[in-house]
Design a protein around this motif. Structure first.
Motif, PDB file in Angstrom:
ATOM      1  N   TRP A 140     -49.048  -2.186 -45.291  1.00  0.00           N
ATOM      2  CA  TRP A 140     -48.877  -0.731 -45.436  1.00  0.00           C
ATOM      3  C   TRP A 140     -48.100  -0.137 -44.265  1.00  0.00           C
ATOM      4  CZ3 TRP A 140     -49.023   1.322 -49.906  1.00  0.00           C
ATOM      5  CH2 TRP A 140     -49.763   0.699 -50.908  1.00  0.00           C
ATOM      6  N   TYR A 186     -44.623   2.126 -44.508  1.00  0.00           N
ATOM      7  CA  TYR A 186     -44.377   3.429 -43.878  1.00  0.00           C
ATOM      8  C   TYR A 186     -43.174   3.368 -42.941  1.00  0.00           C
ATOM      9  CZ  TYR A 186     -48.575   5.663 -45.720  1.00  0.00           C
ATOM     10  OH  TYR A 186     -49.501   6.225 -46.564  1.00  0.00           O
ATOM     11  N   TRP A 208     -44.576   7.134 -53.059  1.00  0.00           N
ATOM     12  CA  TRP A 208     -45.750   7.764 -53.643  1.00  0.00           C
ATOM     13  C   TRP A 208     -46.017   9.134 -53.039  1.00  0.00           C
ATOM     14  CZ3 TRP A 208     -45.966   3.415 -50.418  1.00  0.00           C
ATOM     15  CH2 TRP A 208     -46.348   3.682 -49.103  1.00  0.00           C
ATOM     16  N   THR A 267     -59.662   2.857 -40.938  1.00  0.00           N
ATOM     17  CA  THR A 267     -60.641   1.886 -41.403  1.00  0.00           C
ATOM     18  C   THR A 267     -60.331   1.439 -42.829  1.00  0.00           C
ATOM     19  OG1 THR A 267     -63.028   1.506 -41.618  1.00  0.00           O
ATOM     20  CG2 THR A 267     -62.225   3.626 -42.368  1.00  0.00           C
ATOM     21  N   ASP A 268     -60.961   0.352 -43.195  1.00  0.00           N
ATOM     22  CA  ASP A 268     -60.864  -0.187 -44.551  1.00  0.00           C
ATOM     23  C   ASP A 268     -61.913   0.514 -45.418  1.00  0.00           C
ATOM     24  OD1 ASP A 268     -60.915  -1.659 -46.882  1.00  0.00           O
ATOM     25  OD2 ASP A 268     -61.054  -3.608 -45.886  1.00  0.00           O
ATOM     26  N   PHE A 269     -61.457   1.176 -46.442  1.00  0.00           N
ATOM     27  CA  PHE A 269     -62.366   1.867 -47.363  1.00  0.00           C
ATOM     28  C   PHE A 269     -63.482   0.941 -47.843  1.00  0.00           C
ATOM     29  CE2 PHE A 269     -63.097   2.394 -52.013  1.00  0.00           C
ATOM     30  CZ  PHE A 269     -63.833   3.557 -51.989  1.00  0.00           C
ATOM     31  N   GLY A 303     -57.634   6.017 -48.501  1.00  0.00           N
ATOM     32  CA  GLY A 303     -56.219   5.696 -48.687  1.00  0.00           C
ATOM     33  C   GLY A 303     -55.402   6.975 -48.647  1.00  0.00           C
ATOM     34  N   ALA A 304     -55.718   7.801 -47.673  1.00  0.00           N
ATOM     35  CA  ALA A 304     -55.207   9.183 -47.647  1.00  0.00           C
ATOM     36  C   ALA A 304     -53.739   9.272 -47.281  1.00  0.00           C
ATOM     37  CB  ALA A 304     -56.018  10.010 -46.662  1.00  0.00           C
ATOM     38  N   GLY A 305     -53.220   8.263 -46.582  1.00  0.00           N
ATOM     39  CA  GLY A 305     -51.826   8.319 -46.154  1.00  0.00           C
ATOM     40  C   GLY A 305     -51.575   9.560 -45.300  1.00  0.00           C
ATOM     41  N   ASP A 360     -57.828   5.574 -43.742  1.00  0.00           N
ATOM     42  CA  ASP A 360     -56.638   4.795 -44.085  1.00  0.00           C
ATOM     43  C   ASP A 360     -56.551   3.589 -43.153  1.00  0.00           C
ATOM     44  OD1 ASP A 360     -53.995   5.672 -45.917  1.00  0.00           O
ATOM     45  OD2 ASP A 360     -53.648   4.043 -44.493  1.00  0.00           O
ATOM     46  N   LEU A 361     -55.918   2.524 -43.647  1.00  0.00           N
ATOM     47  CA  LEU A 361     -55.691   1.317 -42.836  1.00  0.00           C
ATOM     48  C   LEU A 361     -54.561   1.494 -41.838  1.00  0.00           C
ATOM     49  CD1 LEU A 361     -55.597  -1.575 -45.488  1.00  0.00           C
ATOM     50  CD2 LEU A 361     -57.399  -1.116 -43.809  1.00  0.00           C
ATOM     51  N   GLN A 410     -56.012   9.990 -54.902  1.00  0.00           N
ATOM     52  CA  GLN A 410     -54.593  10.334 -55.069  1.00  0.00           C
ATOM     53  C   GLN A 410     -53.772   9.122 -54.648  1.00  0.00           C
ATOM     54  OE1 GLN A 410     -52.650  13.395 -56.060  1.00  0.00           O
ATOM     55  NE2 GLN A 410     -51.285  11.646 -56.114  1.00  0.00           N
ATOM     56  N   THR A 411     -53.312   8.358 -55.614  1.00  0.00           N
ATOM     57  CA  THR A 411     -52.512   7.137 -55.427  1.00  0.00           C
ATOM     58  C   THR A 411     -53.099   6.140 -54.418  1.00  0.00           C
ATOM     59  OG1 THR A 411     -50.923   8.101 -53.848  1.00  0.00           O
ATOM     60  CG2 THR A 411     -50.346   8.224 -56.179  1.00  0.00           C
ATOM     61  N   PHE A 412     -54.421   6.059 -54.368  1.00  0.00           N
ATOM     62  CA  PHE A 412     -55.056   4.971 -53.627  1.00  0.00           C
ATOM     63  C   PHE A 412     -55.478   3.860 -54.594  1.00  0.00           C
ATOM     64  CE2 PHE A 412     -59.133   3.303 -51.604  1.00  0.00           C
ATOM     65  CZ  PHE A 412     -58.478   2.330 -50.874  1.00  0.00           C
ATOM     66  N   ALA A 469     -52.935   1.537 -55.410  1.00  0.00           N
ATOM     67  CA  ALA A 469     -52.398   0.819 -54.252  1.00  0.00           C
ATOM     68  C   ALA A 469     -53.181  -0.446 -53.937  1.00  0.00           C
ATOM     69  CB  ALA A 469     -52.403   1.743 -53.029  1.00  0.00           C
TER      70      ALA A 469
HETATM   71  C1  LIG Z   1     -49.810   4.493 -52.121  1.00  0.00           C
HETATM   72  S1  LIG Z   1     -50.390   5.032 -50.559  1.00  0.00           S
HETATM   73  C2  LIG Z   1     -51.056   6.639 -50.976  1.00  0.00           C
HETATM   74  C3  LIG Z   1     -51.196   7.553 -49.785  1.00  0.00           C
HETATM   75  C4  LIG Z   1     -51.645   8.981 -50.148  1.00  0.00           C
HETATM   76  N1  LIG Z   1     -52.885   8.983 -50.877  1.00  0.00           N
HETATM   77  C5  LIG Z   1     -50.564   9.708 -50.894  1.00  0.00           C
HETATM   78  O1  LIG Z   1     -50.735   9.992 -52.083  1.00  0.00           O
HETATM   79  O2  LIG Z   1     -49.531  10.007 -50.289  1.00  0.00           O
HETATM   80  C6  LIG Z   1     -51.843   4.050 -50.349  1.00  0.00           C
HETATM   81  C7  LIG Z   1     -52.502   4.267 -49.019  1.00  0.00           C
HETATM   82  O3  LIG Z   1     -53.717   3.530 -48.999  1.00  0.00           O
HETATM   83  C8  LIG Z   1     -53.852   2.910 -47.739  1.00  0.00           C
HETATM   84  N2  LIG Z   1     -54.747   1.767 -47.946  1.00  0.00           N
HETATM   85  C9  LIG Z   1     -54.470   0.629 -48.636  1.00  0.00           C
HETATM   86  N3  LIG Z   1     -55.551  -0.166 -48.667  1.00  0.00           N
HETATM   87  C10 LIG Z   1     -56.533   0.487 -47.994  1.00  0.00           C
HETATM   88  C11 LIG Z   1     -57.876   0.194 -47.698  1.00  0.00           C
HETATM   89  N4  LIG Z   1     -58.450  -0.950 -48.103  1.00  0.00           N
HETATM   90  N5  LIG Z   1     -58.600   1.087 -47.000  1.00  0.00           N
HETATM   91  C12 LIG Z   1     -58.045   2.255 -46.587  1.00  0.00           C
HETATM   92  N6  LIG Z   1     -56.764   2.589 -46.832  1.00  0.00           N
HETATM   93  C13 LIG Z   1     -56.014   1.724 -47.535  1.00  0.00           C
HETATM   94  C14 LIG Z   1     -52.440   2.583 -47.320  1.00  0.00           C
HETATM   95  O4  LIG Z   1     -52.299   2.413 -45.929  1.00  0.00           O
HETATM   96  C15 LIG Z   1     -51.691   3.807 -47.835  1.00  0.00           C
HETATM   97  O5  LIG Z   1     -51.631   4.832 -46.879  1.00  0.00           O
END
Ligand SMILES: C[S@@+](CC[C@H](N)C(=O)[O-])C[C@H]1O[C@@H](n2cnc3c(N)ncnc32)[C@H](O)[C@@H]1O
Length: 206
Positions: A13, A17, A25, A99-101, A53-55, A75-76, A116-118, A121
């Protein structure tokens, strides 16, 4: 369900970025369906809200500006969290969770989780664990609200991964009542007709 690697880790990820054009996304603002949902929430109740996965977390920024004070983003990748902190300097630093969700412990339960697009992902093989973890982190009666792509992205070997509402129902049904699970009427133009707006309520017993 597609067969893909589970190795979408922090390095993956962070690289997305870092490379221009690889964060497609990101809507650059809160999406219209979530904005409409947030606008009718009762801010006075100050719910505990998690955005996994807030980005860059435009949803968190919007909620913060509405007056919500218990919004946690997880977010990771550190870079998008740092961008949120720079855009919104008074966003509580202790609510930026690098952190890892899937590793989050169920400590103080959340009232609301925002999607939202987590979901799209993560590797599709982790979807049952996503539903279970959302249920684990919510209080009974708490809600998972947001958007899921309702279209298969055939042959995808990396995110985003699509799917269908019938597939999704099976993941969430063990833990949630389906309050709303329909095609969103106010999606961003490129996503029109291709995403579900979901509002799922955690069952009293899980
Ligand atoms: C497709 S992006 C979406 C970001 C944001 N929600 C948006 O709509 O702009 C997916 C996000 O999830 C994060 N991510 C992926 N796996 C994750 C995990 N296991 N725990 C936390 N965050 C994670 C990534 O780093 C990335 O920021």
């Amino acid at each position: 369900m597609q067969t893909v690697s589970d190795a979408f880790d922090a390095a993956y990820w962070r690289a997305r970025y870092a490379i221009p054009g690889r964060a497609g996304w990101d809507a650059g603002r809160v999406t219209p369906p979530l904005r409409a949902y947030f606008d009718q929430l009762p801010v006075a109740q100050q719910p505990r809200i998690l955005i996994p996965g807030a980005g860059r977390a435009h949803e968190a920024e919007y909620l913060h500006r509405l007056g919500y004070r218990h919004v946690v983003v997880a977010d990771l990748a550190p870079e998008p969290l740092a961008e949120l902190a720079a855009r919104v300097p008074d966003f509580p630093k202790e609510n930026l969770w690098l952190t890892d969700f899937f590793a989050l412990p169920p400590s103080e339960p959340f009232d609301l989780i925002i999607e939202q697009t987590f979901f799209c992902a993560i590797a599709p093989s982790r979807r049952p664990a996503y539903a279970r973890q959302c249920a684990r982190l919510l209080r009974p009666g708490g809600r998972l609200v947001g958007l899921l792509f309702d279209t298969p992205f055939a042959g995808a070997s990396e995110p985003p991964f699509g799917g269908t509402r019938d597939e999704y129902r099976a993941y969430f049904a063990p833990y949630f009542e389906f309050i709303h699970f329909n095609t969103a009427y106010n999606s961003l133009a490129p996503r029109t007709g291709r995403e579900l707006f979901i509002c799922l309520q955690k069952k009293s017993t899980d």
